[in-house]
Scaffold this active site. Structure first.
Site, PDB file in Angstrom:
ATOM      1  N   ARG A 156     -18.442  17.652  25.544  1.00 50.98           N
ATOM      2  CA  ARG A 156     -17.364  18.621  25.810  1.00 50.98           C
ATOM      3  C   ARG A 156     -17.282  19.733  24.766  1.00 50.98           C
ATOM      4  NH1 ARG A 156     -12.168  14.829  24.077  1.00 50.98           N
ATOM      5  NH2 ARG A 156     -13.320  13.678  22.515  1.00 50.98           N
ATOM      6  N   TYR A 157     -17.717  19.429  23.535  1.00 48.02           N
ATOM      7  CA  TYR A 157     -17.630  20.443  22.475  1.00 48.02           C
ATOM      8  C   TYR A 157     -18.898  21.288  22.398  1.00 48.02           C
ATOM      9  CZ  TYR A 157     -13.400  18.209  20.785  1.00 48.02           C
ATOM     10  OH  TYR A 157     -12.132  17.704  20.689  1.00 48.02           O
ATOM     11  N   CYS A 164     -18.827  11.980  13.891  1.00 50.65           N
ATOM     12  CA  CYS A 164     -19.535  11.743  12.632  1.00 50.65           C
ATOM     13  C   CYS A 164     -19.990  13.047  11.985  1.00 50.65           C
ATOM     14  CB  CYS A 164     -20.724  10.830  12.899  1.00 50.65           C
ATOM     15  SG  CYS A 164     -21.718  10.519  11.452  1.00 50.65           S
ATOM     16  N   ASP A 440     -18.352   3.569  19.201  1.00 54.84           N
ATOM     17  CA  ASP A 440     -16.946   3.224  18.980  1.00 54.84           C
ATOM     18  C   ASP A 440     -16.278   2.696  20.250  1.00 54.84           C
ATOM     19  OD1 ASP A 440     -17.330   4.158  16.437  1.00 54.84           O
ATOM     20  OD2 ASP A 440     -15.790   5.720  16.517  1.00 54.84           O
ATOM     21  N   ALA A 448     -20.977   4.758  12.365  1.00 54.76           N
ATOM     22  CA  ALA A 448     -22.065   5.538  12.949  1.00 54.76           C
ATOM     23  C   ALA A 448     -23.361   4.731  13.017  1.00 54.76           C
ATOM     24  CB  ALA A 448     -22.277   6.808  12.135  1.00 54.76           C
ATOM     25  N   HIS A 585     -37.086  -0.168 -13.392  1.00 56.74           N
ATOM     26  CA  HIS A 585     -36.152  -0.151 -14.516  1.00 56.74           C
ATOM     27  C   HIS A 585     -36.170   1.233 -15.146  1.00 56.74           C
ATOM     28  CE1 HIS A 585     -34.030  -1.543 -18.088  1.00 56.74           C
ATOM     29  NE2 HIS A 585     -34.930  -0.866 -18.811  1.00 56.74           N
TER      30      HIS A 585
HETATM   31  P1  FAD Z   1     -18.293   9.873  18.516  1.00 55.05           P
HETATM   32  O1  FAD Z   1     -18.934  10.283  17.255  1.00 55.05           O
HETATM   33  O2  FAD Z   1     -16.810   9.759  18.555  1.00 55.05           O
HETATM   34  O3  FAD Z   1     -18.788  10.867  19.625  1.00 55.05           O
HETATM   35  C1  FAD Z   1     -18.293  10.846  20.920  1.00 55.05           C
HETATM   36  C2  FAD Z   1     -18.592  12.173  21.550  1.00 55.05           C
HETATM   37  O4  FAD Z   1     -18.283  12.099  22.926  1.00 55.05           O
HETATM   38  C3  FAD Z   1     -17.749  13.309  20.985  1.00 55.05           C
HETATM   39  O5  FAD Z   1     -18.586  14.385  20.630  1.00 55.05           O
HETATM   40  C4  FAD Z   1     -16.822  13.691  22.131  1.00 55.05           C
HETATM   41  O6  FAD Z   1     -16.494  15.064  22.157  1.00 55.05           O
HETATM   42  C5  FAD Z   1     -17.659  13.302  23.327  1.00 55.05           C
HETATM   43  N1  FAD Z   1     -16.863  13.005  24.513  1.00 55.05           N
HETATM   44  C6  FAD Z   1     -15.853  12.110  24.616  1.00 55.05           C
HETATM   45  N2  FAD Z   1     -15.402  12.084  25.876  1.00 55.05           N
HETATM   46  C7  FAD Z   1     -16.136  12.982  26.567  1.00 55.05           C
HETATM   47  C8  FAD Z   1     -16.141  13.402  27.926  1.00 55.05           C
HETATM   48  N3  FAD Z   1     -15.315  12.859  28.813  1.00 55.05           N
HETATM   49  N4  FAD Z   1     -17.012  14.362  28.303  1.00 55.05           N
HETATM   50  C9  FAD Z   1     -17.876  14.916  27.395  1.00 55.05           C
HETATM   51  N5  FAD Z   1     -17.910  14.543  26.113  1.00 55.05           N
HETATM   52  C10 FAD Z   1     -17.062  13.579  25.704  1.00 55.05           C
HETATM   53  N6  FAD Z   1     -18.933   6.040  10.041  1.00 55.05           N
HETATM   54  C11 FAD Z   1     -19.912   5.696   9.199  1.00 55.05           C
HETATM   55  O7  FAD Z   1     -20.795   4.919   9.573  1.00 55.05           O
HETATM   56  N7  FAD Z   1     -19.975   6.190   7.926  1.00 55.05           N
HETATM   57  C12 FAD Z   1     -19.036   7.035   7.457  1.00 55.05           C
HETATM   58  O8  FAD Z   1     -19.097   7.459   6.315  1.00 55.05           O
HETATM   59  C13 FAD Z   1     -17.987   7.412   8.314  1.00 55.05           C
HETATM   60  N8  FAD Z   1     -17.040   8.272   7.893  1.00 55.05           N
HETATM   61  C14 FAD Z   1     -16.053   8.647   8.747  1.00 55.05           C
HETATM   62  C15 FAD Z   1     -15.096   9.539   8.294  1.00 55.05           C
HETATM   63  C16 FAD Z   1     -14.091   9.947   9.135  1.00 55.05           C
HETATM   64  C17 FAD Z   1     -13.055  10.919   8.642  1.00 55.05           C
HETATM   65  C18 FAD Z   1     -14.054   9.467  10.475  1.00 55.05           C
HETATM   66  C19 FAD Z   1     -12.975   9.919  11.419  1.00 55.05           C
HETATM   67  C20 FAD Z   1     -14.997   8.585  10.937  1.00 55.05           C
HETATM   68  C21 FAD Z   1     -16.006   8.162  10.068  1.00 55.05           C
HETATM   69  N9  FAD Z   1     -16.987   7.262  10.486  1.00 55.05           N
HETATM   70  C22 FAD Z   1     -17.965   6.886   9.627  1.00 55.05           C
HETATM   71  C23 FAD Z   1     -16.987   6.696  11.836  1.00 55.05           C
HETATM   72  C24 FAD Z   1     -18.004   7.436  12.711  1.00 55.05           C
HETATM   73  O9  FAD Z   1     -17.719   8.798  12.729  1.00 55.05           O
HETATM   74  C25 FAD Z   1     -17.970   6.865  14.127  1.00 55.05           C
HETATM   75  O10 FAD Z   1     -18.132   5.481  14.077  1.00 55.05           O
HETATM   76  C26 FAD Z   1     -19.065   7.483  14.970  1.00 55.05           C
HETATM   77  O11 FAD Z   1     -18.932   8.878  15.045  1.00 55.05           O
HETATM   78  C27 FAD Z   1     -19.033   6.878  16.369  1.00 55.05           C
HETATM   79  O12 FAD Z   1     -20.054   7.439  17.115  1.00 55.05           O
HETATM   80  P2  FAD Z   1     -19.981   7.499  18.713  1.00 55.05           P
HETATM   81  O13 FAD Z   1     -21.288   8.068  19.136  1.00 55.05           O
HETATM   82  O14 FAD Z   1     -19.563   6.197  19.237  1.00 55.05           O
HETATM   83  O15 FAD Z   1     -18.803   8.473  19.057  1.00 55.05           O
END
Ligand code: FAD
Length: 611
Positions: A156-157, A164, A440, A448, A585
């Site tokens: 969507r973006y 992440c 997630d 991630a 080391h």
């Molecule tokens: P996401 O990264 O949430 O991606 C989902 C994507 O789907 C998004 O781009 C969204 O726009 C898109 N989407 C959703 N619904 C729709 C739709 N209906 N149509 C089209 N597009 C859609 N994890 C780590 O392992 N290490 C870290 O250091 C870490 N730091 C973090 C720091 C912060 C501040 C946050 C908030 C999270 C952090 N995480 C970290 C967690 C990590 O970001 C997530 O676990 C990871 O991004 C999950 O990946 P994903 O692919 O499941 O979903």
């Protein structure tokens, strides 16, 4: 014009299959090879295409009916001679099959040529649709494309990379790096190097963060192109088991334009991630932010409240504190960083207490009001005590909620839990055999690196089943452990069994602990407060040579070091394996070998052990 019966073609080894979906209705005009119905056996789901073009006059089957080769599906009105012309190739298009069963090969029909895999795939726009382009989504799309599938990635973006890359792991680390440098510089006075007080240019800092994100997300777009992955910008929602409607979005956000298209696919991987939980009573005010708002770095508040003492809250607190904010943190549990062993957290607490005015544990946030002076927040201790505070900025970091309810999953028959999670098996397959889910949206830990590994599994299973490659189709998520890291100052990292879990589960462990105060490199780097701890199986059945079950590290770069411990657990290493591995080391990584030596009974960098 003539009316002809459209029948089930040769569907291989399947005797009788159930009709699970009607893809056309009376009055519909259909093309030759357009899918008419979906059938499902215990091994596969298949779409049955039409042998001719024409207009559907009457359906001869309904949902749940059992059909086999020769069963009449519908009456089709066709142009004159077409009714008597030889039937076009009409092999069923097999979709995803269970790993137990090989994909039904298109079989030789007596009067029609064998359908090529190409012909079998024509009713669908794509082999695989990946919904969401976070670390889960893009990794799944890229792996599937590398394996030879025709892939569409829906996001969507405007930028790929999900939470992440855009508003999570990466921007937070870009800011944490700056915070770490600031902290280190401030301590150099004791070593005889004085810097003046730092001056902040928040604009430049934001630009640094944006540049880092841009490099990565731009790289993803380029890699998608190189792999010929089609990227569709828009909001995706299911309209059927093999169709997603994508409504175009524009701007930097996700404003929907109303322009819609339906995309069909053989298989789908849902990777829609999660979003920050918002407390219902928090006022709608720019001074109340979630992690995305905090990462935007609107300014440096004098004082800031962090609601939720988990990793995300404390990482953001580290950044704001390094930039000059005073912190309060409120947490419902009895300690910060739930999940980590307390001895690790204790080191962090000792080194960070100067950042905080108040650490409120076993305390709930119960109300908040926006006033001209700041956000007034009320707290209630689990013991009934009450208190309050006034803040320039309030960060809500109370967890994340999955996006499972936002994609009309029910239209595809995908089960979503009340909380929004999609249940999957070890192959990341949902209750609908050709639809997978990762990241997630399938559950904790929301990290991630977990999403990426799940993505590879799902992509390999889909490719294996669609391409008839059993070695890929057998892929499963079988990681023993998933590391956790808090990129705070100092970093905390742990993997596998913690000491607290071992105690709770009655698992006897032998601990090897190497304090960094005995590490030459840690002393040289001024980070001697940390330690490395390894836990080995000490149950009688392990016979004194127990394998490593877990480990924790607190100190600089702990997150970079913990990978070795994860590898040791995956490989089933024992203390001798790790202790006899020659580590370079002087390094911080050496502490892992030395902790293993300590667990084995003799570490020559530590005083002799007694008893
Ligand atoms: P996401 O990264 O949430 O991606 C989902 C994507 O789907 C998004 O781009 C969204 O726009 C898109 N989407 C959703 N619904 C729709 C739709 N209906 N149509 C089209 N597009 C859609 N994890 C780590 O392992 N290490 C870290 O250091 C870490 N730091 C973090 C720091 C912060 C501040 C946050 C908030 C999270 C952090 N995480 C970290 C967690 C990590 O970001 C997530 O676990 C990871 O991004 C999950 O990946 P994903 O692919 O499941 O979903």
């Amino acid at each position: 014009m003539a009316i002809m019966d459209i029948k089930v073609p040769d569907i291989g080894d399947f005797d009788e299959v159930a009709v699970i979906e009607l893809l056309v209705k009376p009055g519909d005009a259909v093309r030759a090879e357009q899918s008419l119905i979906t059938v499902e056996s215990d091994k596969a789901s298949m779409e049955i295409p039409s042998s001719h073009a024409g207009v559907v006059k009457a359906l001869k089957v309904k949902l749940g009916d059992k059909v086999k080769q020769g069963s009449v599906l519908l009456a089709l009105e066709v142009e004159g001679e077409a009714a008597t012309a030889p039937a076009a190739p009409a092999a069923a298009a097999a979709t995803v099959v269970s790993p137990a069963a090989p994909a039904p090969a298109p079989t030789q029909a007596t009067h029609a040529p064998v359908a090529s895999p190409q012909a079998a795939s024509t009713p669908f726009d794509f082999d695989l649709l990946v919904l969401g382009s976070g670390p889960g989504g893009y990794s799944a799309a890229f792996r599937a494309a590398d394996l030879g599938l025709k892939v569409v990635l829906v996001e969507r973006y405007a930028e790929l990379g999900g939470v992440c890359l855009n508003v999570g792991c990466i921007p937070s680390k870009a800011l944490l790096h700056v915070a770490a440098v600031l902290e280190e510089a401030s301590h150099l006075g004791a070593l005889g190097v004085e810097f003046g007080p730092p001056t902040l240019d928040l604009g430049k800092l934001r630009t640094h963060k944006t540049k880092v994100i841009g490099k990565l997300t731009g790289g993803l777009a380029a890699m998608a192109k190189m792999r010929k992955v089609t990227v569709l910008r828009g909001y995706g929602a299911f309209v059927g088991p093999h169709q997603v409607q994508v409504e175009a979005t524009h701007g930097s956000g996700q404003e929907q334009t109303g322009s819609k298209q339906i995309v069909s696919f053989k298989a789908c991987i849902i990777a829609v991630g999660s979003q920050a939980v918002r407390l219902p009573f928090m006022p709608d005010d720019p001074r109340v932010v979630d992690s995305t708002g905090a990462l935007a770095l609107p300014g440096v508040p004098k004082n800031m409240l962090i609601i939720g003492g988990g990793i995300i809250g404390l990482e953001m607190g580290t950044v704001y504190s390094a930039l000059g904010a005073r912190l309060d943190v409120v947490e419902m549990q009895d300690g910060l960083m739930p999940g980590a062993d307390r001895d690790l957290v204790k080191v962090w607490e000792k080194m960070n207490k100067g950042r905080f005015d108040r650490i409120l544990l076993k305390t709930k946030t119960v109300a908040a009001t926006a006033t001209a002076e700041g956000i007034r927040v009320q707290f209630e201790g689990l013991d009934g005590s009450t208190s309050e505070g006034r803040y320039d900025l309030v960060l809500q970091a109370v967890g994340r909620t999955p996006n499972g309810h936002k994609i009309a999953a029910e239209q595809a028959g995908v089960a979503v839990s009340e909380r929004g999670f999609i249940g999957v098996d070890a192959q990341m397959r949902s209750n609908v055999p050709h639809i997978f889910a990762i990241g997630d949206v399938v559950g904790q830990p929301m990290l991630a690196h977990k999403a990426v590994h799940e993505a590879h599994v799902a992509a390999e299973v889909v490719a294996g089943e669609l391409l008839g490659r059993p070695e890929l189709a057998a892929a499963a998520f079988d990681a023993r452990v998933i590391p956790s890291v808090a990129y705070t100052d100092p970093e905390l990292a742990w993997v596998g069994l913690t000491e607290e879990q071992a105690k709770a589960q009655g698992i006897a462990v032998r601990k090897g602990l190497f304090p960094w105060s005995a590490s030459g490199r840690a002393l040289a780097n001024g980070c001697e407060q940390g330690f490395t701890k390894l836990l080995f199986d000490d149950r009688p059945e392990a016979g004194g040579h127990g394998r490593i079950l877990g480990g924790g590290i607190v100190g600089r770069h702990a997150g970079d070091l913990i990978g070795e411990v994860a590898l040791a657990i995956e490989m089933g290493a024992d203390a001798v394996d790790i202790g006899k591995t020659i580590h370079p080391h002087p390094t911080l990584g050496e502490s892992i070998g030395l902790a293993a030596e300590a667990a084995h009974g003799s570490c020559t960098d530590l005083p002799p052990q007694r008893g």
